[in-house]
Every structure is written in C-alpha cells, then in structure tokens.
Design a protein around this motif. Structure first.
Motif, PDB file in Angstrom:
ATOM      1  N   SER A  49     -41.873 -20.029  25.210  1.00 42.84           N
ATOM      2  CA  SER A  49     -41.195 -20.647  24.061  1.00 42.84           C
ATOM      3  C   SER A  49     -39.995 -19.807  23.646  1.00 42.84           C
ATOM      4  O   SER A  49     -38.934 -20.348  23.302  1.00 42.84           O
ATOM      5  CB  SER A  49     -42.146 -20.787  22.880  1.00 42.84           C
ATOM      6  OG  SER A  49     -43.190 -21.673  23.202  1.00 42.84           O
ATOM      7  N   ASP A 162     -40.590 -28.046  25.033  1.00 41.46           N
ATOM      8  CA  ASP A 162     -41.630 -27.021  24.924  1.00 41.46           C
ATOM      9  C   ASP A 162     -43.002 -27.678  24.830  1.00 41.46           C
ATOM     10  O   ASP A 162     -43.410 -28.108  23.761  1.00 41.46           O
ATOM     11  CB  ASP A 162     -41.368 -26.145  23.695  1.00 41.46           C
ATOM     12  CG  ASP A 162     -42.205 -24.872  23.723  1.00 41.46           C
ATOM     13  OD1 ASP A 162     -43.002 -24.697  24.672  1.00 41.46           O
ATOM     14  OD2 ASP A 162     -42.067 -24.067  22.796  1.00 41.46           O
ATOM     15  N   GLU A 163     -43.693 -27.768  25.957  1.00 41.02           N
ATOM     16  CA  GLU A 163     -45.010 -28.405  26.036  1.00 41.02           C
ATOM     17  C   GLU A 163     -45.023 -29.717  25.265  1.00 41.02           C
ATOM     18  O   GLU A 163     -45.869 -29.924  24.381  1.00 41.02           O
ATOM     19  CB  GLU A 163     -46.096 -27.458  25.503  1.00 41.02           C
ATOM     20  CG  GLU A 163     -46.063 -26.102  26.183  1.00 41.02           C
ATOM     21  CD  GLU A 163     -47.367 -25.330  26.022  1.00 41.02           C
ATOM     22  OE1 GLU A 163     -48.427 -25.975  25.997  1.00 41.02           O
ATOM     23  OE2 GLU A 163     -47.309 -24.096  25.943  1.00 41.02           O
TER      24      GLU A 163
HETATM   25 MG   LIG Z   1     -45.170 -21.511  23.636  1.00 38.78          MG
END
Ligand SMILES: [Mg+2]
Ligand SMILES: Nc1ncnc2c1ncn2[C@@H]1O[C@H](COP(=O)(O)OP(=O)(O)O)[C@@H](O)[C@H]1O
Length: 263
Positions: A49, A162-163
C-alpha cells in the motif's frame, strides 16, 4: 492514453510515536510500462500500500525518485486514479453525486456531459438503476462497482488499485475482475494492482512483482505470457498453474531465513 510509472531506489520510513522509525520500503526499483497491467504481491505489511500511496502522491518518501511519465511525483496528480480496499463513498450523497465528486474536486467543466458519462459508466458496471440510491442501500460489491466507475470516469492514465475487491466474496470478486479486464482493454491505462491472491494476480497481469517481507524489497518480476482476452477457464490450464507455483515459490523463498551464502 497511458503513462509509465518509474520507481528508482525508493526508501520509505515512517516515524513512530515512540520516536523510533519503521522502514517500510528499502531500495524499491520498478518500472511499469505504459498501458500494461502489473500486479504486486507480497506478505502482509511488506509495503504494498505504501508503494501505491507514494505513486499517488499521498505520502512522501525519503530516498530515490518516483515518476509518472516524465513528472516527479510530489503531490496527487489528476491523471492518476486510485481505488482503495473499501469504497470510500460519502454516505450523505447518492451514488451519482458520489460519482460527480471528482468533477467538483478537480473543478472540471461541462457538468452535463460529465453527468451523462457518469450514467453511462454506471450502466457499464451494471448499477445505473442505483444512481439515486445512497451507498448504504448497495451491497459491498455494488459499492465497489460504483467506486470503479468513479475512478474510470476521470479517464486516468494511471490506475492504482489497492486490493480493490478483496473484501468481496470469491464469486463477486471474479466477476468484477473480469469486468475490470475488459474496461482496461478498452481504456488502456497503466494499471498497478495490489493483491495477496496469487491466482488473481496471474489471471489479471502482464507482469507480477513479488515483494519480500518488511522492509519491502522487490525480489522478482514474473511475466505472464497467457493470451488475452483472459477467461476464467484459463485458471484450470497447466500453464496457468505453473505460473502460480512460480510466484508461490518466489514468495516462500522471501519469508524463510536466507540460507548461508544465499540471498
Ligand atoms: Mg495494504
Ligand atoms: N502511517 C503509518 N505510520 C506508521 N507505520 C505505518 C504507516 N502506514 C504503514 N505503516 C507500516 O508500514 C509497513 C507497511 O505497511 P503497508 O504499506 O500498509 O503494507 P501492506 O500494504 O503490504 O500490507 C507496515 O509495517 C505498517 O504497519
């Protein structure tokens, strides 16, 4: 239109309340060619991240350089779209009004045309009938569809994810991933997606970047030569499984102590 992303020898340390500092990234060097789809995998807390937030201009870094195209990243860039793990919708605004946020924040012109495109994008992701609903009236999957529509509406040249679908059930995640691939094929931004799901990484990417446990270093890049368009059936083919094993071996190697004389 797309722009390459270049990280060169990036170090990132966070200052902790105790006065100590935590090294989140160490000597991260990575090039993402324009219009390609790259996925970053690595153990939890390894700085994935952080890497995306740096590229988005949201957090500063201590050493090295990060460029989007020719420009050094110093602040958020309107050509760069970012999507987070949770949809970040303003609860007091309807879905369509949430999609209008970038229009307002970036002070764009021609509101009518933007609103029309917003409705078309909501249809593309299959939720135009919820345009006037509030986020709480939507399921998690629908909220992420809305967030995807919102970020794509700004026609970003770089898309940082991000995911994005990791909080969703597997079935919804698979279908959103396939939609993401077809939207990417149409708009062709440079995509950098973070996931901890190796099969997902193989299904989506041109290149998989593997990071070590903290402090995050880049320990390998694996090309995915599977043809496009990708289909869910490909996941059962031996070629696909071989790449999964290759990524897993690289990750496993990163989490066990290095042997004498080894890495
Ligand atoms: Mg992360
Ligand atoms: N704002 C922050 N302040 C202090 N430490 C942080 C901050 N953000 C992240 N970290 C730490 O940096 C490391 C990397 O975090 P992160 O980039 O979120 O990893 P990942 O996304 O790979 O799980 C972790 O150890 C995390 O606790």
């Amino acid at each position: 239109m797309a722009l390459p992303i270049t990280f060169e020898h990036v170090d990132k340390r966070y200052a902790l309340k105790s006065g100590a500092s935590l090294t989140a990234l160490s000597d991260a060097t990575l090039s993402l060619r324009e219009g390609t789809f790259t996925t970053i995998v690595g153990p939890s807390g390894c700085g994935k991240s952080t890497l995306l937030h740096i590229a988005a201009g949201l957090v500063p870094y201590e050493e090295g350089s990060v460029r989007i195209g020719d420009e050094f990243v110093e602040r958020p860039n309107p050509n760069v779209g970012m999507m987070f793990q949770s949809p970040v919708m303003l609860p007091w605004r309807t879905v369509i009004k949430n999609l209008m946020l970038p229009f307002e924040l970036l002070k764009l012109s021609d509101e009518k045309a933007y609103r029309e495109r917003a409705h078309r994008m909501l249809s593309t992701v299959g939720i135009d009938q919820f345009a006037d609903a509030y986020p709480r009236e939507l399921s998690g999957g629908m909220q992420q569809r809305a967030a995807l529509a919102r970020v794509l509406l700004t026609s970003p040249q770089v898309l940082l994810l991000d995911e994005p679908f990791s909080a969703l059930d597997e079935f919804t995640r698979e279908s959103l991933n396939m939609e993401l691939l077809s939207l990417w094929a149409e708009l062709l931004p440079t995509v950098c997606l973070v996931t901890h799901n190796i099969s997902e990484a193989v299904m989506l990417s041109d290149t998989i970047v593997v990071m070590s446990a903290r402090p995050g270093r880049i320990i390998g890049e694996i090309e995915v030569p599977l043809p496009r368009p990708r289909t869910l059936e490909m996941a059962t083919e031996p070629e696909f499984q071989e790449i999964v094993v290759e990524v897993r071996d690289l990750m496993r190697g990163s989490s066990v102590p290095a042997p004498q004389g080894g890495r």
